[in-house]
Design a protein around this motif. Structure first.
Motif, short mmCIF file in Angstrom:
data_model
loop_
_atom_site.label_atom_id
_atom_site.label_comp_id
_atom_site.label_asym_id
_atom_site.label_seq_id
_atom_site.Cartn_x
_atom_site.Cartn_y
_atom_site.Cartn_z
N ASP A 60 0.77 -1.26 0.03
CA ASP A 60 -0.04 0.18 -0.05
C ASP A 60 1.11 1.18 -0.02
N GLY A 61 2.22 1.27 0.10
CA GLY A 61 3.10 2.22 -0.15
C GLY A 61 3.03 3.04 0.98
N ARG A 62 2.57 2.78 2.27
CA ARG A 62 2.78 3.51 3.40
C ARG A 62 4.13 3.80 3.87
N ALA A 63 4.51 5.06 4.28
CA ALA A 63 5.94 5.45 4.66
C ALA A 63 5.73 5.63 6.01
N TYR A 64 7.22 5.28 6.51
CA TYR A 64 7.62 5.51 7.97
C TYR A 64 8.73 6.32 7.98
N SER A 189 8.08 -6.45 18.96
CA SER A 189 8.17 -7.03 17.58
C SER A 189 7.42 -6.22 16.65
N TRP A 190 8.00 -6.19 15.28
CA TRP A 190 7.15 -5.84 14.12
C TRP A 190 5.92 -6.70 13.81
N ARG A 191 4.76 -6.17 13.28
CA ARG A 191 3.85 -7.35 13.05
C ARG A 191 3.98 -8.20 12.02
N SER A 192 4.97 -7.80 10.92
CA SER A 192 5.40 -8.44 9.71
C SER A 192 6.64 -7.75 9.24
N ALA A 193 7.44 -8.60 8.58
CA ALA A 193 8.53 -8.00 7.71
C ALA A 193 8.06 -6.78 7.13
N ALA A 194 6.90 -6.73 6.56
CA ALA A 194 6.42 -5.63 5.62
C ALA A 194 5.53 -4.35 6.52
N ASP A 195 5.69 -4.83 7.78
CA ASP A 195 4.70 -4.00 8.55
C ASP A 195 5.30 -3.67 10.02
N PRO A 196 5.77 -2.59 10.07
CA PRO A 196 6.52 -2.06 11.61
C PRO A 196 5.50 -1.77 12.69
N SER A 197 4.25 -2.02 12.47
CA SER A 197 3.29 -1.62 13.55
C SER A 197 3.58 -2.59 14.43
N PRO A 198 3.31 -2.37 15.93
CA PRO A 198 3.30 -3.30 16.95
C PRO A 198 2.92 -4.63 16.93
#
Length: 553
Positions: A60-64, A189-198
């Motif tokens: 989805d192109g979300r940026a952090y 931890s990250w939710r997944s390798a593509a999602d750094p949310s908790p």
């Protein structure tokens, strides 16, 4: 929360996208500048980089906004600012507000994330700067704070990223609680390798009793480091290395774990992996041609006995035996049927109840991970003898131990008035723990231990004597062998069966000399002489029926 005026935002975005270089040649950001799009800050030594990123595999192109290593080819993110609030309407812009806060804006000038307001409500921070250090810390400093606009000459740290870890602990970062500021430093931890949310896992300090760190999956404990005894985390006795310095500090103001690397050029990180549910330590291994890769140093949980409270109350786990769970001395399985099936979660119960008085004693175990101590009571300045008396005077006391054993000296006392859980046995001595039992149980255990020691002494004595005898026999055999090897060849020729020996025929020396001179040869006649014992055996003691002839007088 303040944001730049709308008229300023297009100018900021234009500056970001028209910049000929994606990297700002500085490690600092002040209130007159910003970074946007693919612009970055880089630490003075070129170790870390700060900027916006899109996780690999994200659809989805979300940026952090994050921090990653700048000096290695593999992009490894170690900190994320807005992990709960990504930029969904790009581009993202990072600025410093008038009150000295870091602020992330999206493409519509909406605030996505901001750091804490260190200047206070309505305050103004002059000469505020954000600097990325070579240790990976992003630090916001204020040159002066004033409600009226006047400045002060003092520079103070108003905020830093090290106080808000994500899934990674870098050297020098703290994992624990600061009682003065109220900051709790955990890694999640990250939710997944593509999602750094908790994600699902959190590793953190649980306050109370002795310092101890727990790995949670949601609200459930899955692993515990073991209590800190002043010298080590008793559940990680092998956490020692020449290249790393590990320590736990505990005082009334703060309690935390941290580590340092002996060689500053070594890149190391402590990570909570949401895929495996493990805390892992990595070091960067530099390869040829500027390549390399991350190599694992250690990880926990390590084995089945690291599972939290695997053997229940008053049980302990040992990977060197089968089944894994056993009961502490003086206890028996609560459910023998489940125990026999390998399920020790029900724990153990006492074989003999306590009398709550002079009829109780203590049994010492020394190769154990200390029981969970978050609900235990610590008494500083108490001797071990005083601790023993305190435990006997409290009917709820289950066990006691020294609270601090650093330097090989017992200091203070910790008393467990709760069930003993999350224990495991190690091959080496960790610390003495005194388990309260009925005195009859202590006497029985002492007698059994004495019998075992007597058996050991007897076995050792027999083994020693047998060893001496075998050694003597071996030495005698070697002596005979080498004596035979050293004997002259002629002497060995005389060694014939039945102890017979060769005897040369006597000859007249003069005649022999003459014949020898004439022929130059030796004409010996070999005769065999037998011992009397051989002759007696051959003739059956000169029996008449063994006679083969007789001479006449």
């Amino acid at each position: 929360m303040r944001a730049p005026p709308p008229s300023l935002l297009p100018l900021l975005l234009a500056t970001a996208f028209l910049s000929p270089s994606p990297s700002i040649a500085t490690d600092k950001l002040d209130q007159t500048a910003s970074i946007a799009g693919n612009q970055t800050l880089e630490s003075a030594g070129g170790v870390f980089r700060l900027g916006f990123f899109v996780p690999p595999g994200s659809s989805d192109g979300r940026a952090y906004l994050g921090i990653w290593y700048a000096s290695i080819p593999e992009k490894t993110v170690v900190w994320v600012a807005n992990r709960r609030n990504p930029v969904v309407r790009p581009p993202g812009v990072l600025t410093l507000s008038s009150d000295g806060r870091l602020v992330i804006l999206d493409g519509r000038n909406a605030t996505v994330w901001s750091s804490d307001n260190a200047a206070g409500s309505g305050g103004v921070a002059t000469r505020a700067t954000a600097q990325l250090l070579d240790n990976g810390d992003l630090v916001v400093s204020h040159g002066g704070e004033s409600q009226s606009g006047s400045t002060t000459g003092r520079t103070s740290v108003a905020w830093e990223s090290f106080d808000y870890p994500t899934d990674t602990l870098l050297p020098g970062m703290k994992l624990g609680v600061d009682g003065r500021s109220g900051i709790s430093r955990n890694i999640t931890s990250w939710r997944s390798a593509a999602d750094p949310s908790p994600g699902a896992y959190t590793f953190k300090l649980v306050s109370g009793g002795l310092p101890e760190f727990f790995l949670f999956r949601g609200l459930s404990k899955t692993y515990a480091s073991g209590p800190w005894n002043g010298a080590e985390l008793t559940g990680v006795p092998n956490l020692k290395s020449r290249d790393f310095i590990f320590t736990v500090l505990s005082n009334p103001d703060e309690t935390y774990y941290t580590y340092y690397v002996s060689d500053p050029s070594v890149l190391s990180r402590f990570v909570l992996n949401g895929t495996t549910g493990q805390v892992q330590r990595f070091s960067w291994h530099r390869g040829g041609g500027g390549g390399g890769g991350w190599s694992g140093f250690w990880h926990f949980p390590l084995d089945p006995c690291d599972s939290y409270a695997r053997c229940g109350a008053f049980g302990y786990c040992d990977v060197g035996q089968s089944p894994l769970c056993s009961c502490l001395p003086g206890f028996r399985p609560r459910s023998p049927q489940r125990w026999s099936l390998g399920d020790g979660s029900g724990g153990c119960v006492r074989t003999t109840n306590l009398s709550c008085g002079a009829g109780d004693g203590f049994w010492t175990v020394s190769r154990m991970k200390l029981p969970e101590a978050t609900s235990a009571t610590v008494h500083a300045g108490v001797t071990m003898d005083q601790c023993r008396k305190m435990c006997l005077g409290n009917c709820s006391c289950r066990a006691y131990a020294a609270a601090d054993v650093s330097g090989g000296i017992n200091r203070g006392c910790v008393i467990w008035a709760v069930d003993l859980i999350d224990m495991r046995q190690y091959p080496e001595v960790v610390q003495d723990v005194y388990i309260r039992l009925a005195q009859s149980e202590v006497d029985a255990l002492t007698a059994a231990a004495n019998r075992r020691s007597h058996v050991v002494v007897v076995i050792a004595a027999v083994a020693a004597i047998s060893g001496v005898l075998l050694l003597g026999a071996f030495a005698f055999g070697c002596l005979c062998f080498w004596r035979n090897r050293a004997a002259p060849a002629g002497s060995r020729d005389n060694e014939l069966p039945l102890r017979a020996t060769k005897l040369k025929r006597p000859r007249d020396d003069q005649r022999f000399s003459e014949e020898n001179k004439m022929s130059g040869e030796e004409d010996d006649l070999d005769l065999r002489v037998f011992d009397l014992a051989v002759i007696l055996a051959a003739t059956n003691n000169f029996a008449a029926d063994s006679k083969i002839g007789q001479g006449k007088a």
